[in-house]
Scaffold this motif. Structure first.
Motif, PDB file in Angstrom:
ATOM      1  N   ASN A 169       4.934   6.359   7.597  1.00  0.00           N
ATOM      2  CA  ASN A 169       3.548   6.775   7.348  1.00  0.00           C
ATOM      3  C   ASN A 169       3.287   8.148   7.944  1.00  0.00           C
ATOM      4  O   ASN A 169       3.574   8.378   9.117  1.00  0.00           O
ATOM      5  CB  ASN A 169       2.582   5.785   7.987  1.00  0.00           C
ATOM      6  CG  ASN A 169       2.755   4.369   7.494  1.00  0.00           C
ATOM      7  OD1 ASN A 169       3.849   3.813   7.567  1.00  0.00           O
ATOM      8  ND2 ASN A 169       1.683   3.766   7.007  1.00  0.00           N
ATOM      9  N   VAL A 216       2.030   4.541   1.474  1.00  0.00           N
ATOM     10  CA  VAL A 216       1.948   5.148   2.804  1.00  0.00           C
ATOM     11  C   VAL A 216       1.474   6.597   2.746  1.00  0.00           C
ATOM     12  O   VAL A 216       1.007   7.140   3.756  1.00  0.00           O
ATOM     13  CB  VAL A 216       3.305   5.071   3.542  1.00  0.00           C
ATOM     14  CG1 VAL A 216       3.729   3.629   3.758  1.00  0.00           C
ATOM     15  CG2 VAL A 216       4.388   5.851   2.801  1.00  0.00           C
ATOM     16  N   GLU A 217       1.595   7.226   1.591  1.00  0.00           N
ATOM     17  CA  GLU A 217       1.208   8.637   1.458  1.00  0.00           C
ATOM     18  C   GLU A 217      -0.286   8.814   1.207  1.00  0.00           C
ATOM     19  O   GLU A 217      -0.781   9.944   1.204  1.00  0.00           O
ATOM     20  CB  GLU A 217       1.992   9.298   0.324  1.00  0.00           C
ATOM     21  CG  GLU A 217       3.497   9.312   0.523  1.00  0.00           C
ATOM     22  CD  GLU A 217       3.940  10.225   1.664  1.00  0.00           C
ATOM     23  OE1 GLU A 217       3.151  11.118   2.039  1.00  0.00           O
ATOM     24  OE2 GLU A 217       5.057  10.032   2.176  1.00  0.00           O
ATOM     25  N   ARG A 218      -1.004   7.726   0.998  1.00  0.00           N
ATOM     26  CA  ARG A 218      -2.425   7.801   0.668  1.00  0.00           C
ATOM     27  C   ARG A 218      -3.244   6.931   1.619  1.00  0.00           C
ATOM     28  O   ARG A 218      -2.709   6.024   2.257  1.00  0.00           O
ATOM     29  CB  ARG A 218      -2.660   7.327  -0.773  1.00  0.00           C
ATOM     30  CG  ARG A 218      -2.063   8.234  -1.825  1.00  0.00           C
ATOM     31  CD  ARG A 218      -2.287   7.652  -3.210  1.00  0.00           C
ATOM     32  NE  ARG A 218      -2.031   8.642  -4.241  1.00  0.00           N
ATOM     33  CZ  ARG A 218      -2.899   9.543  -4.666  1.00  0.00           C
ATOM     34  NH1 ARG A 218      -4.112   9.570  -4.143  1.00  0.00           N
ATOM     35  NH2 ARG A 218      -2.586  10.410  -5.598  1.00  0.00           N
ATOM     36  N   PRO A 219      -4.529   7.185   1.723  1.00  0.00           N
ATOM     37  CA  PRO A 219      -5.376   6.301   2.528  1.00  0.00           C
ATOM     38  C   PRO A 219      -5.316   4.864   1.995  1.00  0.00           C
ATOM     39  O   PRO A 219      -5.176   4.654   0.788  1.00  0.00           O
ATOM     40  CB  PRO A 219      -6.783   6.896   2.352  1.00  0.00           C
ATOM     41  CG  PRO A 219      -6.551   8.333   1.982  1.00  0.00           C
ATOM     42  CD  PRO A 219      -5.296   8.330   1.166  1.00  0.00           C
ATOM     43  N   TYR A 269       0.843  -1.196   0.000  1.00  0.00           N
ATOM     44  CA  TYR A 269       0.000   0.000   0.000  1.00  0.00           C
ATOM     45  C   TYR A 269       0.877   1.244   0.000  1.00  0.00           C
ATOM     46  O   TYR A 269       2.030   1.216   0.447  1.00  0.00           O
ATOM     47  CB  TYR A 269      -0.939   0.013   1.219  1.00  0.00           C
ATOM     48  CG  TYR A 269      -0.228   0.283   2.540  1.00  0.00           C
ATOM     49  CD1 TYR A 269      -0.260   1.563   3.105  1.00  0.00           C
ATOM     50  CD2 TYR A 269       0.472  -0.717   3.202  1.00  0.00           C
ATOM     51  CE1 TYR A 269       0.397   1.817   4.301  1.00  0.00           C
ATOM     52  CE2 TYR A 269       1.113  -0.472   4.400  1.00  0.00           C
ATOM     53  CZ  TYR A 269       1.085   0.806   4.943  1.00  0.00           C
ATOM     54  OH  TYR A 269       1.742   1.063   6.120  1.00  0.00           O
ATOM     55  N   GLN A 319      -2.331   9.648   7.820  1.00  0.00           N
ATOM     56  CA  GLN A 319      -2.658   8.376   7.178  1.00  0.00           C
ATOM     57  C   GLN A 319      -2.702   7.236   8.189  1.00  0.00           C
ATOM     58  O   GLN A 319      -3.512   6.306   8.050  1.00  0.00           O
ATOM     59  CB  GLN A 319      -1.656   8.074   6.059  1.00  0.00           C
ATOM     60  CG  GLN A 319      -1.623   9.107   4.939  1.00  0.00           C
ATOM     61  CD  GLN A 319      -2.994   9.359   4.323  1.00  0.00           C
ATOM     62  OE1 GLN A 319      -3.930   8.575   4.477  1.00  0.00           O
ATOM     63  NE2 GLN A 319      -3.135  10.482   3.639  1.00  0.00           N
ATOM     64  N   ASP A 325      -6.010   7.602   9.822  1.00  0.00           N
ATOM     65  CA  ASP A 325      -7.058   7.156   8.898  1.00  0.00           C
ATOM     66  C   ASP A 325      -7.142   5.625   8.890  1.00  0.00           C
ATOM     67  O   ASP A 325      -8.240   5.052   8.897  1.00  0.00           O
ATOM     68  CB  ASP A 325      -6.761   7.673   7.494  1.00  0.00           C
ATOM     69  CG  ASP A 325      -7.804   7.225   6.479  1.00  0.00           C
ATOM     70  OD1 ASP A 325      -8.899   7.811   6.449  1.00  0.00           O
ATOM     71  OD2 ASP A 325      -7.535   6.249   5.734  1.00  0.00           O
ATOM     72  N   ALA A 326      -6.009   4.958   8.886  1.00  0.00           N
ATOM     73  CA  ALA A 326      -6.005   3.506   8.924  1.00  0.00           C
ATOM     74  C   ALA A 326      -6.621   2.987  10.220  1.00  0.00           C
ATOM     75  O   ALA A 326      -7.373   2.006  10.227  1.00  0.00           O
ATOM     76  CB  ALA A 326      -4.572   2.985   8.774  1.00  0.00           C
TER      77      ALA A 326
END
Length: 315
Positions: free
Chosen positions: A46, A27-30, A25, A50, A53-54
């Motif tokens: 991360n 790390v810079e995005r949801p 995945y 983010q 958000d996770a």
């Protein structure tokens, strides 16, 4: 099937048992919707938003493995209490020990002042030529015979201490309990005030906790001798930056070498930048989780089998 999410910030290839799949995945995005049901998340670099958000969206998550030595960013993200967290303790011992040694030697050999003199095209005769023997004149100029106090004597300190010893330093550690670790004497925190007056270099490798917040404060600096240097490679929250700056400016300690700060990146307006006897590095001591694949292989296997994992963080 168990799904383990690996971060895009580092190339990883752990061996996984049958019944486990890995997915990468960004790390810079949801975390993408198709991956939010993953069972485990590996974190490295991360952004705070983010991670939070996770923590909010990954409802089936059971385990977070951070590759950082200190798990404070993951702990602050808000993962549910049932989510097990494991740290990257041990992965950064070599790199952080090397960087810390570099900072200590830079202080002893006056590299910050020499670099500034080079920028000015000035031959710093006062720092070259014939010099006093180590520790004559009340200055820290060599590790030979230097008394080094390492506050936070864990695995990084155990790697660092022998390097200092080889160069002639006398090393004492500070940990939650007094005794001996890795062959070195260790004192408890309540014994630190008595040890400070005999210290040439104070090295902080403390984690970020409520108990360690600003542990390196004005009272500590006041008990150090004037020739002492402070080196901090633990966490920025463990050091009182204003008190340190005042101590250096007033000549109550000789200088400092800092790799971690309360706010990172260190703001351009910080007065720490312009102090000639403060050396700044940009949280560069770690950043290289050596042996991450081995740790992940071990922990993924243990996780799948329901066995105890390495580096479990108490919450």
């Amino acid at each position: 099937m168990t799904t383990v999410l690996l971060p895009s910030s580092i190339a990883l290839s752990p061996a996984v048992p049958d019944g486990v799949r890995t997915a990468t995945y960004d790390v810079e995005r949801p975390v993408p919707e198709e991956l939010v049901d993953a069972d485990a998340l590996v974190a490295w670099g991360n952004p705070t938003a983010q991670l939070a958000d996770a923590a909010r969206r990954m409802g089936r998550l059971r385990w977070v493995q951070t590759l950082a030595a200190g798990p404070d960013a993951v702990l602050a993200a808000g993962f549910a209490p049932h989510v097990q967290i494991t740290s990257g303790r041990g992965l950064h011992d070599g790199p952080v020990a090397e960087h810390t040694l570099a900072l200590v030697l830079a202080a002893a050999r006056r590299l910050p002042e020499l670099v500034r003199a080079q920028d000015e095209h000035r031959w710093a005769a006062e720092l070259g030529g014939m010099q006093q023997l180590p520790h004559e004149g009340g200055e820290f100029r060599s590790l030979s015979g230097a008394r080094v106090l390492i506050w936070g004597f864990g695995s990084i300190a155990a790697r660092l201490a022998p390097l200092l010893t080889v160069l002639g330093a006398q090393v004492v550690g500070v940990a939650s309990r007094a005794g001996e670790r890795a062959g070195y004497p260790v004192i408890a925190p309540d014994e630190v005030p008595q040890a400070l007056p005999g210290t040439d270099v104070l090295i902080g490798i403390l984690p970020s906790t409520a108990a360690t917040r600003r542990a390196l404060d004005a009272a500590v600096f006041a008990r150090l001798p004037r020739h002492a240097w402070v080196v901090n490679v633990g966490r920025g929250s463990t050091l009182d930056e204003e008190a340190l700056l005042a101590a250096v400016r007033d000549g109550r300690i000789a200088g400092a070498a800092l790799d971690v700060f309360r706010t990172e990146p260190l703001p351009p307006t910080s007065p720490l930048w312009d102090e000639p006897r403060i050396l700044i590095t940009p949280h560069a001591a770690g950043g290289r989780p050596v042996g991450a694949d081995t740790l992940l292989t071990d922990n993924i296997g243990a996780f799948e089998r329901g066995e105890p994992m390495r580096n479990v963080v108490r919450r």
